[in-house]
Design an enzyme around this catalytic site. Structure first.
Site, short mmCIF file in Angstrom:
data_model
loop_
_atom_site.label_atom_id
_atom_site.label_comp_id
_atom_site.label_asym_id
_atom_site.label_seq_id
_atom_site.Cartn_x
_atom_site.Cartn_y
_atom_site.Cartn_z
N ALA A 183 5.46 20.80 48.43
CA ALA A 183 5.61 19.40 48.91
C ALA A 183 4.42 18.83 49.63
O ALA A 183 4.08 17.69 49.67
CB ALA A 183 6.84 19.32 49.46
N ALA A 184 3.58 19.78 50.22
CA ALA A 184 2.55 19.35 51.32
C ALA A 184 1.32 19.47 50.20
O ALA A 184 0.11 19.26 50.91
CB ALA A 184 2.51 20.23 52.38
N ILE A 216 -0.25 17.40 44.35
CA ILE A 216 0.72 16.76 43.75
C ILE A 216 1.88 16.30 44.44
O ILE A 216 2.51 15.03 44.26
CB ILE A 216 1.23 17.80 42.40
CG1 ILE A 216 -0.19 17.98 41.63
CG2 ILE A 216 2.22 17.07 41.65
CD1 ILE A 216 0.37 18.92 40.50
N ASN A 243 1.98 34.10 40.31
CA ASN A 243 3.02 33.11 40.17
C ASN A 243 4.19 33.85 39.76
O ASN A 243 5.43 33.13 39.89
CB ASN A 243 2.63 31.95 39.23
CG ASN A 243 1.40 31.08 39.95
OD1 ASN A 243 1.76 30.52 41.24
ND2 ASN A 243 0.56 30.86 39.53
N GLY A 284 3.87 23.80 38.25
CA GLY A 284 3.00 24.93 38.58
C GLY A 284 2.52 25.76 37.47
O GLY A 284 3.56 26.31 36.69
N ASP A 287 -0.34 16.62 28.96
CA ASP A 287 -1.19 16.87 27.54
C ASP A 287 -0.62 15.59 26.61
O ASP A 287 -1.66 15.08 25.93
CB ASP A 287 -0.78 18.19 26.94
CG ASP A 287 -0.71 19.20 27.89
OD1 ASP A 287 -1.81 19.64 28.08
OD2 ASP A 287 0.19 19.47 28.67
N HIS A 318 1.18 24.77 27.62
CA HIS A 318 0.25 23.70 28.53
C HIS A 318 -1.00 24.68 28.79
O HIS A 318 -1.02 25.50 29.96
CB HIS A 318 0.98 23.40 29.91
CG HIS A 318 0.12 22.48 30.79
ND1 HIS A 318 -0.59 21.34 30.32
CD2 HIS A 318 -0.46 22.96 31.92
CE1 HIS A 318 -1.48 21.17 31.52
NE2 HIS A 318 -1.37 21.98 32.33
#
Ligand SMILES: NC(=O)c1ccc[n+]([C@@H]2O[C@H](COP(=O)([O-])OP(=O)(O)OC[C@H]3O[C@@H](n4cnc5c(N)ncnc54)[C@H](O)[C@@H]3O)[C@@H](O)[C@H]2O)c1
Ligand SMILES: O=C(O)C[C@H](O)C(=O)O
Length: 328
Positions: A13-14, A17, A108, A133, A162, A190
């Protein structure tokens, strides 16, 4: 009578995006101008990140949004996802200049295994999850597989950026208004392998394919431009796309929650086997949304060129999936 607030969790959140999306969610652009929201904001347990998040929350407060019914900062995903109705999984390590998406997989995978488990434990059973993400499709697949008690169709990945990029390139090529373009879709991952498909697209009832009538442009200009747009933005800004990514996330969630009024939109969803895509592969498909659900557009003809492109993006996703199989 005013509606009951819904809970919206946003991770990362920081980040960039986050800064582009939170104000729009709180203004009612995602879930409607009559829908109060409670923001549940997750950041890493790091002093700097938590402090930056507090700053974003101070700004949200200073906007005095009438629809913002509450907000809280979290460092623990189980707490951040408690009873959440919507979860936007944005937080991840963004790709820097010269870095391949595959390099991001391992880093990730850990994040999305933990967050899938946390959603499984504490989110609403009807939670709608959007993974932004990167690598978004595979991260969404990992989260889905890590949340066995939640319906698999609640997990989606973002292909909408996209889709929007493809629409804008077509508008620029043909001169039609971007908002008039319908029946466009983006198949697959993506990533640069995605297949933006305008064969069925129309504007004002006229065929876009007939208007363009240039397969050479499709194969050698349009598809590479859309596929490499993320890298082009990183090259230009030194940072990955943020405002356009936030905008696409808003579009995705809004259409999922409120319906697409019969229009096609692109969502990355776990395959049910449509178009020969193996079950559970998180794949971009054309869908129509209504009553909080999405339906794949069925029965489209897949010609040889399209099949080749679909096979290529599917193969990449299967390789990504194989790369994380040992973690699931
Ligand atoms: N799917 C798409 O179309 C699309 C488009 C643009 C960007 N992205 C991706 O979105 C992600 C975020 O981009 P950004 O520009 O906001 O990055 P950013 O680095 O500005 O922000 C990411 C934030 O996430 C936080 N974070 C990292 N791990 C976390 C975790 N486990 N839990 C909670 N927060 C965590 C970081 O502290 C950081 O504040 C990147 O992976 C980027 O590649 C996807
Ligand atoms: O390619 C990236 O890492 C950035 C993002 O996914 C984008 O498409 O802009």
């Amino acid at each position: 009578m005013s509606k009951k607030p819904v809970r919206v969790a946003v991770t990362g959140a920081a980040g960039q995006i986050g800064y582009a999306i939170l104000f729009r969610i709180a203004a009612g652009e995602m879930l409607g101008k009559d829908q109060p929201v409670i923001l549940q904001l997750l950041e890493i347990p790091d002093e700097k990140a938590q402090k930056a998040l507090k700053g974003v929350m101070m700004e949200l407060q200073d906007c005095a949004f009438p629809l913002l019914a509450g907000m809280e900062a979290y460092a623990d995903p189980v707490a951040a996802f408690k009873d959440t109705d919507y979860a936007l999984l944005v937080g991840a390590r963004p790709r820097g200049p010269g870095m391949e998406r595959a390099d991001l997989l391992a880093a990730n995978a850990q994040i999305f295994t933990a967050q899938g488990k946390a959603l499984d434990k504490s989110a609403s059973r009807n939670v709608k999850v959007l993974v932004v993400g990167n690598p978004a499709n595979t991260n969404a697949y990992i989260a889905m597989k890590s949340a066995p008690s939640l319906p698999r169709e609640n997990f989606t990945a973002m292909l909408r950026l996209d889709h929007n990029r493809a629409a804008s390139q077509i508008a620029a090529k043909t001169g039609v208004a971007v908002g008039d373009i319908e029946k466009l879709t983006v198949w697959g991952n993506h990533s640069p392998s995605m297949y933006a498909d305008y064969r069925f697209a129309t504007a004002g009832g006229k065929s876009i394919k007939d208007m363009i009538n240039d397969q050479e442009w499709n194969a050698n200009t349009f598809l590479p431009t859309v596929g490499k747009r993320g890298a082009a933005i990183i090259e230009a800004r030194g940072l990955s796309s943020a405002a356009s990514a936030a905008n696409a996330a808003i579009d995705h969630m809004r259409d999922w929650a409120l319906g697409s009024n019969g229009k096609w939109v692109t969502m990355g969803i776990p395959s049910n086997g449509d178009y020969g895509i193996p079950k559970d592969i998180m794949f971009g498909f054309p869908v129509v949304t209504s009553n909080g659900k999405y339906e794949v557009v069925k029965g489209l003809d897949i010609d040889a060129f399209s099949q080749e492109r679909i096979n290529k993006t599917l193969k990449e996703l299967q390789e990504e999936q194989a790369g994380v199989a040992h973690l699931l």
